[in-house]
Design a protein around this motif. Structure first.
Motif, PDB file in Angstrom:
ATOM      1  N   TYR A 119       0.651  -1.193  -0.191  1.00 19.23           N
ATOM      2  CA  TYR A 119       0.152  -0.086   0.030  1.00 19.23           C
ATOM      3  C   TYR A 119       0.829   1.098   0.121  1.00 19.23           C
ATOM      4  O   TYR A 119       0.474   2.312  -0.496  1.00 19.23           O
ATOM      5  CB  TYR A 119      -0.845  -0.095   1.253  1.00 19.23           C
ATOM      6  N   MET A 120       1.876   1.153   0.731  1.00 22.45           N
ATOM      7  CA  MET A 120       2.989   2.282   0.612  1.00 22.45           C
ATOM      8  C   MET A 120       3.459   2.624  -0.603  1.00 22.45           C
ATOM      9  O   MET A 120       3.716   3.632  -1.382  1.00 22.45           O
ATOM     10  CB  MET A 120       3.959   2.272   1.750  1.00 22.45           C
ATOM     11  N   GLN A 121       3.725   1.644  -1.361  1.00 21.37           N
ATOM     12  CA  GLN A 121       4.643   1.552  -2.807  1.00 21.37           C
ATOM     13  C   GLN A 121       3.940   1.747  -3.885  1.00 21.37           C
ATOM     14  O   GLN A 121       4.271   2.399  -4.839  1.00 21.37           O
ATOM     15  CB  GLN A 121       5.500   0.233  -2.967  1.00 21.37           C
ATOM     16  N   LEU A 122       2.471   1.543  -3.799  1.00 19.88           N
ATOM     17  CA  LEU A 122       1.568   1.711  -5.113  1.00 19.88           C
ATOM     18  C   LEU A 122       1.127   3.145  -5.073  1.00 19.88           C
ATOM     19  O   LEU A 122       0.858   3.712  -4.065  1.00 19.88           O
ATOM     20  CB  LEU A 122       0.191   0.792  -4.978  1.00 19.88           C
ATOM     21  N   PRO A 123       1.262   3.585  -6.156  1.00 21.22           N
ATOM     22  CA  PRO A 123       0.819   4.965  -6.552  1.00 21.22           C
ATOM     23  C   PRO A 123      -0.801   5.260  -6.141  1.00 21.22           C
ATOM     24  O   PRO A 123      -1.618   4.161  -6.198  1.00 21.22           O
ATOM     25  CB  PRO A 123       0.868   5.289  -7.957  1.00 21.22           C
ATOM     26  N   GLY A 124      -1.202   6.246  -5.820  1.00 24.59           N
ATOM     27  CA  GLY A 124      -2.682   6.306  -5.259  1.00 24.59           C
ATOM     28  C   GLY A 124      -3.598   5.887  -6.321  1.00 24.59           C
ATOM     29  O   GLY A 124      -4.678   5.396  -6.180  1.00 24.59           O
ATOM     30  N   LEU A 125      -3.340   6.115  -7.423  1.00 24.44           N
ATOM     31  CA  LEU A 125      -4.360   5.880  -8.698  1.00 24.44           C
ATOM     32  C   LEU A 125      -4.703   4.560  -8.910  1.00 24.44           C
ATOM     33  O   LEU A 125      -5.666   3.983  -9.488  1.00 24.44           O
ATOM     34  CB  LEU A 125      -3.566   6.653 -10.123  1.00 24.44           C
ATOM     35  N   ILE A 126      -3.646   3.503  -8.652  1.00 22.46           N
ATOM     36  CA  ILE A 126      -3.901   2.173  -8.573  1.00 22.46           C
ATOM     37  C   ILE A 126      -3.996   1.555  -7.248  1.00 22.46           C
ATOM     38  O   ILE A 126      -3.659   0.174  -7.112  1.00 22.46           O
ATOM     39  CB  ILE A 126      -3.036   1.488  -9.475  1.00 22.46           C
ATOM     40  N   GLY A 127      -4.564   2.136  -6.200  1.00 24.51           N
ATOM     41  CA  GLY A 127      -4.795   1.508  -5.024  1.00 24.51           C
ATOM     42  C   GLY A 127      -3.754   1.981  -3.831  1.00 24.51           C
ATOM     43  O   GLY A 127      -4.012   1.541  -2.746  1.00 24.51           O
ATOM     44  N   GLY A 128      -2.885   2.911  -4.144  1.00 20.75           N
ATOM     45  CA  GLY A 128      -1.801   3.048  -2.681  1.00 20.75           C
ATOM     46  C   GLY A 128      -2.622   3.853  -1.791  1.00 20.75           C
ATOM     47  O   GLY A 128      -3.588   4.605  -2.285  1.00 20.75           O
ATOM     48  N   SER A 129      -2.044   3.545  -0.675  1.00 19.16           N
ATOM     49  CA  SER A 129      -2.873   4.377   0.696  1.00 19.16           C
ATOM     50  C   SER A 129      -2.093   4.292   1.849  1.00 19.16           C
ATOM     51  O   SER A 129      -1.878   3.115   2.383  1.00 19.16           O
ATOM     52  CB  SER A 129      -4.237   3.523   0.735  1.00 19.16           C
ATOM     53  N   LYS A 130      -1.571   5.336   2.382  1.00 15.16           N
ATOM     54  CA  LYS A 130      -0.865   5.432   3.556  1.00 15.16           C
ATOM     55  C   LYS A 130      -1.693   5.011   4.756  1.00 15.16           C
ATOM     56  O   LYS A 130      -1.418   4.226   5.731  1.00 15.16           O
ATOM     57  CB  LYS A 130      -0.278   6.824   3.636  1.00 15.16           C
ATOM     58  N   SER A 131      -3.253   5.339   4.567  1.00  9.71           N
ATOM     59  CA  SER A 131      -4.110   4.980   5.869  1.00  9.71           C
ATOM     60  C   SER A 131      -4.168   3.679   5.871  1.00  9.71           C
ATOM     61  O   SER A 131      -4.294   2.991   7.114  1.00  9.71           O
ATOM     62  CB  SER A 131      -5.213   5.836   5.516  1.00  9.71           C
ATOM     63  N   LYS A 132      -4.266   2.666   4.747  1.00 10.00           N
ATOM     64  CA  LYS A 132      -4.544   1.611   4.668  1.00 10.00           C
ATOM     65  C   LYS A 132      -3.107   0.843   5.316  1.00 10.00           C
ATOM     66  O   LYS A 132      -3.086  -0.285   5.722  1.00 10.00           O
ATOM     67  CB  LYS A 132      -4.674   0.934   3.274  1.00 10.00           C
ATOM     68  N   SER A 133      -2.071   1.479   4.741  1.00 12.20           N
ATOM     69  CA  SER A 133      -0.707   0.700   5.255  1.00 12.20           C
ATOM     70  C   SER A 133      -0.590   0.811   6.743  1.00 12.20           C
ATOM     71  O   SER A 133      -0.174   0.013   7.680  1.00 12.20           O
ATOM     72  CB  SER A 133       0.459   1.716   4.762  1.00 12.20           C
ATOM     73  N   LEU A 134      -1.069   2.153   7.195  1.00  9.55           N
ATOM     74  CA  LEU A 134      -0.858   2.016   8.711  1.00  9.55           C
ATOM     75  C   LEU A 134      -2.052   1.140   9.357  1.00  9.55           C
ATOM     76  O   LEU A 134      -1.688   0.894  10.524  1.00  9.55           O
ATOM     77  CB  LEU A 134      -1.248   3.649   9.001  1.00  9.55           C
ATOM     78  N   LYS A 135      -3.291   1.017   8.968  1.00 10.75           N
ATOM     79  CA  LYS A 135      -4.033  -0.103   9.236  1.00 10.75           C
ATOM     80  C   LYS A 135      -3.351  -1.472   9.673  1.00 10.75           C
ATOM     81  O   LYS A 135      -3.713  -2.017  10.606  1.00 10.75           O
ATOM     82  CB  LYS A 135      -5.145  -0.175   8.439  1.00 10.75           C
TER      83      LYS A 135
END
Length: 317
Positions: free
Chosen positions: A138-154
């Motif tokens: 989730y940290m490495q993926l760009p936001g446009l294809i599903g990356g998400s810092k908040s999900k990574s923190l989850k």
């Protein structure tokens, strides 16, 4: 006749188990090609044996034969759709393939990677590796294809509930990746306090080096050595001192200790310690001594370009 059949079955099973034991030993000894050959022959006799399939997938994976590994791990997910580790390995092989192909081609795989890791995490609430994979994905993926810092923190929080050290390291990774070094330092320090493994110290050292803080890196390495007493840490201290031209007397002392106590298990060849000593002596304008060390480095590893470049720089003094 029944007795003969039972005897035949026992002998066959015993033979197959011995093959599996041998395959595991070959993999443990990094003889991956030999393990592959043995398992490819065995899978013809046991095409639905999950243990054989998993080991064959592992043998392929260690050789970076990602398509072959993917095929075996996908079989496992169909044999037992409730085994989290099968989905984790399947997702891992898919992820490694994605890294080995073009970014455009990888886009077609990313969804399957994510789905496999999510499935593994859902099947096993204690699966640490799957949660680590999701933190990184989730940290490495760009936001446009599903990356998400908040999900990574989850998933970092889920890790912390399972293992405080892993949770702290995951959060350190997230904030380091997101270019927030102060928060990354905070969590790496918490990981050191909680667990104190070499991995914890290494993460913090790398953070300091990346952010051009060699003094902090040296201090952290000294604390690691005080706890773990590893000769390899002498080299690491010397390397930082030589690279950044700081505390060079300490760096020289540590590098000499590394050479005096060197063994193959230390990992870094002696040539690199001699190269670092040459750097230090260059800073001190001791041309003759610097040449001695760089020549020792080149004699051991003559094809390392940076050694040759260092020699030219010393000769130009």
């Amino acid at each position: 006749m029944k007795a003969f059949y039972l005897f035949f079955l026992i002998v066959t099973v015993g033979f197959s188990q011995s093959k599996l034991v041998e395959a595991k030993k070959l993999i443990d000894n990094k003889s991956f090609s030999k393990a592959q050959n043995l398992l490819e022959a065995e899978i013809k006799n046991q095409p639905n044996n999950a243990e054989v399939i998993e080991l064959l997938g592992d043998a392929y994976g260690h050789q970076k034969k990602w398509d072959e590994a993917i095929e075996q791990y996908e079989k496992l997910t169909k044999i037992d759709a409730k085994e989290a580790n099968y989905f984790y390995k399947y997702g891992g092989a898919l992820g490694m393939k994605a890294l080995s192909i073009s970014k455009i081609a990888a886009l077609g795989i990313i969804g399957d990677v994510k789905e496999a890791f999510l499935k593994a995490a859902a099947l096993d609430a204690t699966h640490i590796e799957a949660r680590w994979a999701l933190v990184e994905l989730y940290m490495q993926l760009p936001g446009l294809i599903g990356g998400s810092k908040s999900k990574s923190l989850k998933y970092a929080n889920e890790l912390q509930n399972l293992s405080k050290v892993d949770g702290y390291l995951a959060k350190g990774y997230i904030y380091e990746y997101d270019d927030e070094p102060d928060l990354a330092e905070k969590y790496y320090l918490l990981a050191i306090k909680e667990g104190g493994s070499l991995t914890c110290f290494d993460k913090l050292t790398n953070l300091y080096e990346t952010n051009n803080q060699p003094e902090k890196a040296v201090s952290n390495l000294e604390q690691a050595h005080a706890k773990h007493h590893r000769n390899a840490l002498h080299y690491q201290i010397g390397k930082v001192c030589a690279e950044y031209n700081v505390q060079i007397e300490k760096g020289e002392k540590c590098l000499l200790l590394y050479l005096d106590n060197y063994s193959a298990k230390d990992g870094v060849p002696k040539a690199w310690a001699n190269y670092r000593l040459a750097q230090i002596k260059k800073y001190q304008n001791e041309k003759k001594t610097a040449l001695k060390y760089i020549n020792l480095a080149i004699a051991e590893l003559p094809k390392i370009d940076v050694f040759q470049e260092e020699r030219k720089a010393i000769l130009a003094l």
